[in-house]
Scaffold this motif. Sequence first.
Motif, PDB file in Angstrom:
ATOM      1  N   CYS A   1      76.372 156.195 151.098  1.00  0.00           N
ATOM      2  CA  CYS A   1      77.645 156.264 151.806  1.00  0.00           C
ATOM      3  C   CYS A   1      77.527 155.389 153.045  1.00  0.00           C
ATOM      4  O   CYS A   1      76.502 154.758 153.285  1.00  0.00           O
ATOM      5  CB  CYS A   1      78.005 157.705 152.166  1.00  0.00           C
ATOM      6  SG  CYS A   1      76.861 158.484 153.305  1.00  0.00           S
TER       7      CYS A   1
ATOM      8  N   ARG B   1      79.248 157.558 147.024  1.00  0.00           N
ATOM      9  CA  ARG B   1      79.197 157.194 145.604  1.00  0.00           C
ATOM     10  C   ARG B   1      77.739 157.092 145.178  1.00  0.00           C
ATOM     11  O   ARG B   1      76.850 157.038 146.024  1.00  0.00           O
ATOM     12  CB  ARG B   1      79.922 155.877 145.333  1.00  0.00           C
ATOM     13  CG  ARG B   1      79.517 154.722 146.249  1.00  0.00           C
ATOM     14  CD  ARG B   1      79.747 153.393 145.585  1.00  0.00           C
ATOM     15  NE  ARG B   1      78.817 153.247 144.465  1.00  0.00           N
ATOM     16  CZ  ARG B   1      78.959 152.361 143.475  1.00  0.00           C
ATOM     17  NH1 ARG B   1      79.965 151.547 143.450  1.00  0.00           N
ATOM     18  NH2 ARG B   1      78.062 152.290 142.504  1.00  0.00           N
TER      19      ARG B   1
ATOM     20  N   GLN C   1      84.117 155.656 141.561  1.00  0.00           N
ATOM     21  CA  GLN C   1      85.080 155.598 142.654  1.00  0.00           C
ATOM     22  C   GLN C   1      84.422 156.168 143.916  1.00  0.00           C
ATOM     23  O   GLN C   1      83.829 157.238 143.853  1.00  0.00           O
ATOM     24  CB  GLN C   1      86.289 156.459 142.278  1.00  0.00           C
ATOM     25  CG  GLN C   1      87.488 156.241 143.145  1.00  0.00           C
ATOM     26  CD  GLN C   1      88.591 155.546 142.361  1.00  0.00           C
ATOM     27  OE1 GLN C   1      88.758 155.740 141.159  1.00  0.00           O
ATOM     28  NE2 GLN C   1      89.335 154.718 143.045  1.00  0.00           N
ATOM     29  N   SER C   2      84.550 155.447 145.007  1.00  0.00           N
ATOM     30  CA  SER C   2      83.992 155.961 146.266  1.00  0.00           C
ATOM     31  C   SER C   2      84.816 157.138 146.754  1.00  0.00           C
ATOM     32  O   SER C   2      86.038 157.115 146.678  1.00  0.00           O
ATOM     33  CB  SER C   2      83.974 154.868 147.332  1.00  0.00           C
ATOM     34  OG  SER C   2      83.078 153.851 146.967  1.00  0.00           O
ATOM     35  N   TYR C   3      84.110 158.125 147.277  1.00  0.00           N
ATOM     36  CA  TYR C   3      84.781 159.351 147.729  1.00  0.00           C
ATOM     37  C   TYR C   3      84.811 159.417 149.253  1.00  0.00           C
ATOM     38  O   TYR C   3      83.787 159.237 149.908  1.00  0.00           O
ATOM     39  CB  TYR C   3      84.045 160.582 147.179  1.00  0.00           C
ATOM     40  CG  TYR C   3      84.665 161.878 147.622  1.00  0.00           C
ATOM     41  CD1 TYR C   3      85.758 162.396 146.938  1.00  0.00           C
ATOM     42  CD2 TYR C   3      84.181 162.576 148.730  1.00  0.00           C
ATOM     43  CE1 TYR C   3      86.357 163.570 147.352  1.00  0.00           C
ATOM     44  CE2 TYR C   3      84.772 163.753 149.147  1.00  0.00           C
ATOM     45  CZ  TYR C   3      85.862 164.248 148.454  1.00  0.00           C
ATOM     46  OH  TYR C   3      86.456 165.406 148.869  1.00  0.00           O
ATOM     47  N   THR C   4      85.998 159.680 149.807  1.00  0.00           N
ATOM     48  CA  THR C   4      86.081 159.828 151.252  1.00  0.00           C
ATOM     49  C   THR C   4      86.646 161.186 151.660  1.00  0.00           C
ATOM     50  O   THR C   4      86.536 161.598 152.803  1.00  0.00           O
ATOM     51  CB  THR C   4      86.886 158.650 151.857  1.00  0.00           C
ATOM     52  OG1 THR C   4      86.101 157.463 151.694  1.00  0.00           O
ATOM     53  CG2 THR C   4      87.148 158.811 153.320  1.00  0.00           C
TER      54      THR C   4
ATOM     55  N   LYS D   1      74.885 151.743 156.764  1.00  0.00           N
ATOM     56  CA  LYS D   1      74.630 152.063 155.363  1.00  0.00           C
ATOM     57  C   LYS D   1      73.588 153.160 155.241  1.00  0.00           C
ATOM     58  O   LYS D   1      72.515 153.071 155.833  1.00  0.00           O
ATOM     59  CB  LYS D   1      74.130 150.814 154.638  1.00  0.00           C
ATOM     60  CG  LYS D   1      75.233 149.801 154.395  1.00  0.00           C
ATOM     61  CD  LYS D   1      74.763 148.728 153.429  1.00  0.00           C
ATOM     62  CE  LYS D   1      75.938 147.880 152.969  1.00  0.00           C
ATOM     63  NZ  LYS D   1      75.999 146.576 153.586  1.00  0.00           N
TER      64      LYS D   1
ATOM     65  N   LYS E   1      81.764 158.018 155.136  1.00  0.00           N
ATOM     66  CA  LYS E   1      82.827 157.793 154.163  1.00  0.00           C
ATOM     67  C   LYS E   1      82.222 157.103 152.950  1.00  0.00           C
ATOM     68  O   LYS E   1      81.047 156.730 152.949  1.00  0.00           O
ATOM     69  CB  LYS E   1      83.929 156.914 154.782  1.00  0.00           C
ATOM     70  CG  LYS E   1      83.404 155.542 155.201  1.00  0.00           C
ATOM     71  CD  LYS E   1      84.466 154.688 155.865  1.00  0.00           C
ATOM     72  CE  LYS E   1      83.869 153.341 156.268  1.00  0.00           C
ATOM     73  NZ  LYS E   1      84.788 152.454 156.944  1.00  0.00           N
ATOM     74  N   GLU E   2      83.051 156.927 151.933  1.00  0.00           N
ATOM     75  CA  GLU E   2      82.684 156.141 150.754  1.00  0.00           C
ATOM     76  C   GLU E   2      81.400 156.621 150.079  1.00  0.00           C
ATOM     77  O   GLU E   2      80.467 155.853 149.848  1.00  0.00           O
ATOM     78  CB  GLU E   2      82.593 154.649 151.104  1.00  0.00           C
ATOM     79  CG  GLU E   2      83.951 154.077 151.472  1.00  0.00           C
ATOM     80  CD  GLU E   2      83.866 152.732 152.190  1.00  0.00           C
ATOM     81  OE1 GLU E   2      82.773 152.151 152.247  1.00  0.00           O
ATOM     82  OE2 GLU E   2      84.911 152.282 152.697  1.00  0.00           O
TER      83      GLU E   2
ATOM     84  N   GLU F   1      81.271 156.440 159.147  1.00  0.00           N
ATOM     85  CA  GLU F   1      82.736 156.462 159.137  1.00  0.00           C
ATOM     86  C   GLU F   1      83.330 155.330 159.980  1.00  0.00           C
ATOM     87  O   GLU F   1      84.246 154.644 159.548  1.00  0.00           O
ATOM     88  CB  GLU F   1      83.228 157.808 159.663  1.00  0.00           C
ATOM     89  CG  GLU F   1      84.683 158.050 159.423  1.00  0.00           C
ATOM     90  CD  GLU F   1      85.076 159.480 159.759  1.00  0.00           C
ATOM     91  OE1 GLU F   1      84.334 160.136 160.513  1.00  0.00           O
ATOM     92  OE2 GLU F   1      86.123 159.917 159.275  1.00  0.00           O
TER      93      GLU F   1
END
Length: 163
Positions: free
Chosen positions: A121, A19, A89-92, A129, A16-17, A124
Amino acid sequence: MPKLALQIRAQLSGVKELRPSTDDAQLVTTVKCTSCQEEHAKPVSFNVTDEVEVQGGRGVANFVMHCGFCKNQGSAKFDTPTSKVPLWQSYTGPDYARLTTLEFRGLEPVGFQADQMTWRCAGEESGTKFDDIALEDGEWTDYDEKTNNETSIMEVESKWVRA
Ligand SMILES: [Zn+2]
């Protein structure tokens, strides 16, 4: 002049997240002159810490170029981030979502070279990291040792939309 948001879409598996790895990541895009409509052959690259003076008393931008065909001045500038709208913006996923927003004058972006940027990223569920991700051919695979899950980012797509 238009503000354009760069939106991305990708299939994230086990992560997730997504960027860019740093705030000053290089954004690589092809640009088109809005005066003569010529698209420039070579992609351009700039980041939020680049500061270039815009001729004509228009302040400072992150990128300035003069069209090789009509000499028109074009510039691009990252939108000033706020607490609600961060620089990146972080993308999920899974749908298109804003990555960043820029203001363009005299030029407009055509596409976005996601494989030219370094990404990060997190696992999940584990939060593991993953730094320094290269999206070669728009894809990345790895392994989350905390959860024994395969992780991947596939089918990265992007588009520019009016912000
Ligand atoms: Zn031009």
